[in-house]
Enzyme design. Structure first.
Site, short mmCIF file in Angstrom:
data_model
loop_
_atom_site.label_atom_id
_atom_site.label_comp_id
_atom_site.label_asym_id
_atom_site.label_seq_id
_atom_site.Cartn_x
_atom_site.Cartn_y
_atom_site.Cartn_z
N LYS A 129 22.87 30.38 117.46
CA LYS A 129 23.28 31.79 117.49
C LYS A 129 22.67 32.49 116.29
CE LYS A 129 25.53 35.29 119.09
NZ LYS A 129 24.29 36.06 118.88
N GLN A 179 22.18 31.25 108.49
CA GLN A 179 23.00 31.49 109.67
C GLN A 179 23.89 30.30 110.00
OE1 GLN A 179 22.16 34.69 111.28
NE2 GLN A 179 24.24 34.45 112.04
N LYS A 218 17.46 31.71 114.40
CA LYS A 218 16.92 33.04 114.11
C LYS A 218 15.55 33.14 114.75
CE LYS A 218 18.42 36.65 111.70
NZ LYS A 218 19.83 37.09 111.55
N ASP A 255 18.72 42.34 115.07
CA ASP A 255 18.57 42.24 113.61
C ASP A 255 17.73 43.44 113.20
OD1 ASP A 255 17.09 40.85 110.98
OD2 ASP A 255 19.13 40.12 111.31
#
Length: 451
Positions: free
Chosen positions: A94, A115, A130, A170
């Protein structure tokens, strides 16, 4: 013991740098974590023997691909796409997708590594990943952005799914971009699943997702202030950035009685000594979201504001600072100026916006400092809640989501205090976040064997 810890850190970082050449942001992120965890790891032979942290610093999978697309002139353009699937010990990968000219493999590995810890802190079942591209959506038409997003997902769709990897937005990837990518994914897979978060409310999105990172950062700062019997009421707040995170952090600060005096973008900063009111904030939202303008235009509309060309906002006198722009935007000199001007609380809305030198200043001066992996976890927390809503085929109200977000940020703060309070009573939130995030992932990796 001290020498053993120092040697572990030195050897660990030497291995990281030899295997990952020319990736300074990744080194920085890993070094911060290793410094926090080394004493604990050295005292636990099972972690040393199984090389848990070494495995966590090595991506489970890296996908890199070309992204060809046609611009409005009919010319072929080629960008590079990435997805770093870092760790899936506690759930599917994720993490966001970033579109920006600065994107490279090292930056995405740093973001994916952060993350893993951030997602663990939320207590939701999400691993870390990511992705992104060196494509820059600024100055591109909607048609060009759509064509790029469709080409990007034409390759990436093979490697993502609701139980495998769930991307989100993002920097450079907002609701428009997520919608284009989700549409292409649905078209290629012939299925409607919650594979993306940050979707529109009409097709599976969660209320409060755009606001979540900014709101969560302020909620975390609010909890830090409470440890000193303080609040936002009557405080002057400097915020960097002017995108979603900065905008909604400002909105929540204003609601809580604080006065926001700065915003910034890549060209410079504005300082409004009279404060950015709700009306002025609405103008910033229109400026940045609708017409994609520059923050300089704020000073043109409101003459009482100053525009600092090519300058960050950290020379503004403030009580609280919320860095909400990008990595390494606040250096040691900036930190020194902030604390000398009376700033005693910093909460990071961006990922790793403070350099190691800045963090040292904050810790040496014993101010409240919340690192991004804890303070800005609200965004991915609400993404996790969006995944839950998609799985159950329902949608919670904004009030329900806000209550859950607030509760998650309070819990993250509590666990950071528990694991980060030193002998003097000072809370080192960096250590607290790293240790707290590590425990859950490490236990899952040990239980699952050598995978």
């Amino acid at each position: 013991m001290k020498n053993q810890v120092s040697r572990y850190i030195e050897d660990f970082m030497a291995g990281i740098q030899s295997r990952n050449p020319a990736e300074p942001e990744f080194y920085q992120a890993v070094h911060e974590v290793v410094e926090s965890l080394a004493p604990f790891i050295v005292e636990n032979p099972v972690l040393m023997k199984n090389k848990i942290l070494e495995r966590m610093a090595e991506p489970e999978r890296v996908i890199m691909f070309r992204v060809p697309w046609l611009d409005d002139r009919g010319e072929v353009q080629i960008n590079r796409g990435f997805r770093v699937q870092m760790n899936s010990a506690i759930g599917p990968y994720k993490g966001g997708i970033r579109f920006h000219a600065s994107v490279n493999l090292g930056i995405l590995k740093f973001l994916a590594f952060e993350q893993v810890f951030k997602n663990s802190l939320t207590s939701l079942p999400m691993g870390g990943g990511k992705g992104g591209s060196d494509f820059n959506p600024k100055g591109k038409s909607d048609n060009e952005v759509m064509k790029f997003c469709q080409s990007f997902i034409t390759e990436l769709h093979r490697h993502i799914g609701p139980n495998l990897d769930v991307p989100a937005g993002d920097i450079g990837v907002g609701g428009r971009e997520v919608a284009y990518m989700f549409g292409q994914y649905k078209r290629l897979r012939n299925e409607f699943t919650g594979t993306f978060t940050g979707k529109g409310l009409d097709f599976g999105g969660s209320p409060l997702r755009p606001e979540a990172t900014g709101f969560g950062t302020v909620y975390f700062a609010q909890e830090m202030l409470k440890t000193r019997n303080d609040s936002f009421k009557g405080k002057t707040v400097a915020i960097s950035g002017s995108g979603n995170v900065a905008q909604y952090a400002a909105q929540k600060v204003i609601e809580l009685g604080g006065t926001v005096v700065t915003f910034s973008d890549s060209n410079g900063s504005i300082y409004d000594p009279k404060g950015i009111t709700t009306e002025k904030l609405e103008y910033v939202m229109m400026l940045k979201n609708a017409i994609r303008g520059r923050i300089k235009e704020y000073a043109e509309k409101y003459p009482e504001a100053e525009y600092w060309e090519g300058s960050r906002p950290w020379k503004a006198k403030c009580d609280i600072a919320l860095p909400c722009a990008t990595q390494n935007e606040l250096n040691g000199d900036d930190a020194q100026v902030l604390v000398e001007n009376g700033c005693y609380c910093v909460a990071e809305g961006a990922n790793m916006p403070s350099t190691p030198e800045a963090i040292k200043v904050f810790h040496d001066r014993k101010i409240l400092y919340g690192p991004g992996k804890a303070a800005n976890a609200g965004g991915v927390a609400v993404s996790g809640l969006e995944m839950s809503q998609n799985s159950m085929r329902l949608q919670w109200t904004p009030e329900e989501v806000d209550a859950k977000l607030h509760s998650i940020m309070i819990n993250i703060h509590e666990t950071c205090v528990k694991n980060g309070t030193d002998a003097s009573g000072y809370v080192n939130y960096v250590n607290g976040a790293n240790i707290s995030g590590f425990h859950k992932v490490a236990n899952a990796m040990l239980a699952q064997g050598l995978v």
